[in-house]
Design a protein around this motif. Sequence first.
Motif, PDB file in Angstrom:
ATOM      1  N   LEU A  25       0.838  -1.206   0.055  1.00 59.78           N
ATOM      2  CA  LEU A  25      -0.171  -0.055  -0.093  1.00 59.78           C
ATOM      3  C   LEU A  25       0.793   1.156  -0.035  1.00 59.78           C
ATOM      4  N   LEU A  26       1.868   1.265   0.951  1.00 58.67           N
ATOM      5  CA  LEU A  26       2.604   2.641   0.914  1.00 58.67           C
ATOM      6  C   LEU A  26       4.034   2.317   0.134  1.00 58.67           C
ATOM      7  N   GLY A  27       4.299   1.218  -0.313  1.00 53.03           N
ATOM      8  CA  GLY A  27       5.359   0.863  -1.028  1.00 53.03           C
ATOM      9  C   GLY A  27       6.597   0.826  -0.348  1.00 53.03           C
ATOM     10  N   GLU A  28       6.832   0.547   0.818  1.00 52.61           N
ATOM     11  CA  GLU A  28       7.875   0.548   1.608  1.00 52.61           C
ATOM     12  C   GLU A  28       8.429  -0.903   2.238  1.00 52.61           C
ATOM     13  N   ASP A  29       9.547  -0.983   2.228  1.00 50.07           N
ATOM     14  CA  ASP A  29      10.202  -2.072   2.837  1.00 50.07           C
ATOM     15  C   ASP A  29      10.430  -2.264   4.440  1.00 50.07           C
ATOM     16  N   ILE A  30       9.913  -3.341   4.922  1.00 47.06           N
ATOM     17  CA  ILE A  30       9.794  -3.464   6.538  1.00 47.06           C
ATOM     18  C   ILE A  30      10.425  -4.651   6.952  1.00 47.06           C
ATOM     19  N   SER A  31      11.054  -4.266   7.885  1.00 48.23           N
ATOM     20  CA  SER A  31      11.945  -5.657   8.741  1.00 48.23           C
ATOM     21  C   SER A  31      11.359  -5.942  10.011  1.00 48.23           C
ATOM     22  N   ILE A  32      10.889  -7.143  10.526  1.00 48.85           N
ATOM     23  CA  ILE A  32      10.266  -7.561  11.478  1.00 48.85           C
ATOM     24  C   ILE A  32      10.836  -8.599  12.304  1.00 48.85           C
ATOM     25  N   GLU A  33      11.331  -8.665  13.385  1.00 50.68           N
ATOM     26  CA  GLU A  33      12.095  -9.715  14.213  1.00 50.68           C
ATOM     27  C   GLU A  33      11.076 -10.592  14.974  1.00 50.68           C
ATOM     28  N   VAL A  34      10.799 -11.732  14.973  1.00 48.74           N
ATOM     29  CA  VAL A  34       9.793 -12.617  15.306  1.00 48.74           C
ATOM     30  C   VAL A  34      10.370 -13.923  15.829  1.00 48.74           C
ATOM     31  N   ASN A  35       9.496 -14.595  16.632  1.00 50.66           N
ATOM     32  CA  ASN A  35       9.955 -16.039  17.376  1.00 50.66           C
ATOM     33  C   ASN A  35       9.601 -17.152  16.456  1.00 50.66           C
ATOM     34  N   MET A  36       8.358 -16.912  15.725  1.00 52.70           N
ATOM     35  CA  MET A  36       7.842 -17.922  14.899  1.00 52.70           C
ATOM     36  C   MET A  36       7.271 -17.347  13.680  1.00 52.70           C
ATOM     37  N   ILE A  37       7.031 -17.936  12.700  1.00 52.97           N
ATOM     38  CA  ILE A  37       6.318 -17.558  11.461  1.00 52.97           C
ATOM     39  C   ILE A  37       5.276 -18.757  10.847  1.00 52.97           C
ATOM     40  N   VAL A  38       4.113 -18.356  10.770  1.00 55.44           N
ATOM     41  CA  VAL A  38       3.071 -19.090  10.266  1.00 55.44           C
ATOM     42  C   VAL A  38       2.518 -18.532   8.929  1.00 55.44           C
ATOM     43  N   LEU A  39       2.947 -19.296   7.925  1.00 56.53           N
ATOM     44  CA  LEU A  39       2.578 -18.829   6.467  1.00 56.53           C
ATOM     45  C   LEU A  39       1.191 -19.394   6.036  1.00 56.53           C
ATOM     46  N   ALA A  40       0.295 -18.376   5.622  1.00 55.44           N
ATOM     47  CA  ALA A  40      -0.987 -18.762   5.153  1.00 55.44           C
ATOM     48  C   ALA A  40      -0.837 -19.213   3.728  1.00 55.44           C
ATOM     49  N   VAL A  41      -1.901 -20.114   3.215  1.00 51.44           N
ATOM     50  CA  VAL A  41      -1.937 -20.587   2.003  1.00 51.44           C
ATOM     51  C   VAL A  41      -2.149 -19.392   0.952  1.00 51.44           C
ATOM     52  N   GLY A  42      -1.289 -19.677  -0.103  1.00 55.32           N
ATOM     53  CA  GLY A  42      -1.279 -18.828  -0.946  1.00 55.32           C
ATOM     54  C   GLY A  42      -2.588 -18.442  -1.881  1.00 55.32           C
ATOM     55  N   MET A  43      -2.844 -17.179  -2.099  1.00 61.20           N
ATOM     56  CA  MET A  43      -4.056 -17.157  -2.871  1.00 61.20           C
ATOM     57  C   MET A  43      -3.955 -16.550  -4.229  1.00 61.20           C
ATOM     58  N   THR A  44      -4.700 -16.859  -5.221  1.00 60.86           N
ATOM     59  CA  THR A  44      -4.346 -16.508  -6.541  1.00 60.86           C
ATOM     60  C   THR A  44      -5.769 -15.743  -6.881  1.00 60.86           C
ATOM     61  N   PRO A  45      -5.879 -14.473  -7.330  1.00 57.88           N
ATOM     62  CA  PRO A  45      -6.977 -13.623  -7.716  1.00 57.88           C
ATOM     63  C   PRO A  45      -7.615 -14.347  -8.833  1.00 57.88           C
ATOM     64  N   SER A  46      -9.104 -14.205  -8.924  1.00 60.27           N
ATOM     65  CA  SER A  46      -9.814 -14.856 -10.187  1.00 60.27           C
ATOM     66  C   SER A  46      -9.570 -14.125 -11.273  1.00 60.27           C
ATOM     67  N   ALA A  47      -9.684 -14.483 -12.384  1.00 68.13           N
ATOM     68  CA  ALA A  47      -9.679 -13.695 -13.608  1.00 68.13           C
ATOM     69  C   ALA A  47     -10.953 -12.962 -13.730  1.00 68.13           C
ATOM     70  N   THR A  48     -10.821 -12.039 -14.365  1.00 63.81           N
ATOM     71  CA  THR A  48     -12.041 -10.992 -14.493  1.00 63.81           C
ATOM     72  C   THR A  48     -12.237 -10.737 -16.009  1.00 63.81           C
ATOM     73  N   SER A  49     -11.766 -11.647 -16.943  1.00 63.07           N
ATOM     74  CA  SER A  49     -11.865 -11.644 -18.360  1.00 63.07           C
ATOM     75  C   SER A  49     -13.391 -12.124 -18.725  1.00 63.07           C
ATOM     76  N   ASP A  50     -13.800 -12.988 -17.645  1.00 58.75           N
ATOM     77  CA  ASP A  50     -15.106 -13.523 -17.948  1.00 58.75           C
ATOM     78  C   ASP A  50     -16.351 -12.652 -17.921  1.00 58.75           C
ATOM     79  N   LEU A  51     -16.056 -11.419 -17.327  1.00 51.26           N
ATOM     80  CA  LEU A  51     -17.117 -10.322 -17.463  1.00 51.26           C
ATOM     81  C   LEU A  51     -17.444 -10.074 -18.806  1.00 51.26           C
ATOM     82  N   ASN A  52     -16.597 -10.465 -19.799  1.00 56.07           N
ATOM     83  CA  ASN A  52     -16.758  -9.965 -21.279  1.00 56.07           C
ATOM     84  C   ASN A  52     -17.427  -8.499 -21.328  1.00 56.07           C
TER      85      ASN A  52
END
Length: 209
Positions: free
Chosen positions: A20-47
């Motif tokens: 959103l802001l276009g900035e690089d952020i660095s965070i120090e953590v104890n544990m990382i839980v990664l969510a399942v990747g999301m792929t946006p739906s194609a909108t070309s079907d709107l025709n």
Amino acid sequence: MVDTVEASANKLRVFVKDTLLGEDISIEVNMIVLAVGMTPSATSDLNLSYRLGKGLPELKYEFSDSHFICFPYETRRTGIYAAGTLRAPMDIASCIEDAQGAMLKAIQCIEATKRGESVHPRSGDKSYPDLFMDRCTDCKRCTEECPFGMYDETEKGTPLSNPSRCRRCGICLGSCPERVINFADYSINSVSAMIKAVEVPDEFEEKPR
């Protein structure tokens, strides 16, 4: 958006990109839980019948361009509002809340259209671009630069306006080299007159022309 993860002593350092802001952020953590990747739906079907394409304009990561002029639900297709994971990664609760916001925007759009008023960005405006086609040279500047696909073209390449798509942003007014396009409440001449009315001290060589 997570970029990289590095081990640092007994902890992990996560490097993320704030899209959103276009900035690089660095965070120090104890544990990382990664969510399942999301792929946006194609909108070309709107025709959609736009010369710019059948779907919605997309951002860098293929999400719908729904942040135009900082309005989260609006797309560059008037009357179509993006919500949920179509415009950004989010969980189910956030999707529900996001959909409610998009629904309210759609209701506002319908009500404003019934009154013959502009939906956005200048709410209540009833003016549309007025084209003086006798001076048009078919240069296609307006059809290429309008971000909302308001202009189509005839078989000869002449601009053909579709007011229902117009956002009254004025980009076409400024792009036309022949001053073919004007609005009822403002025009190139009126804007020029306001600029020329500004008093510039004599010591400045560059003055409005």
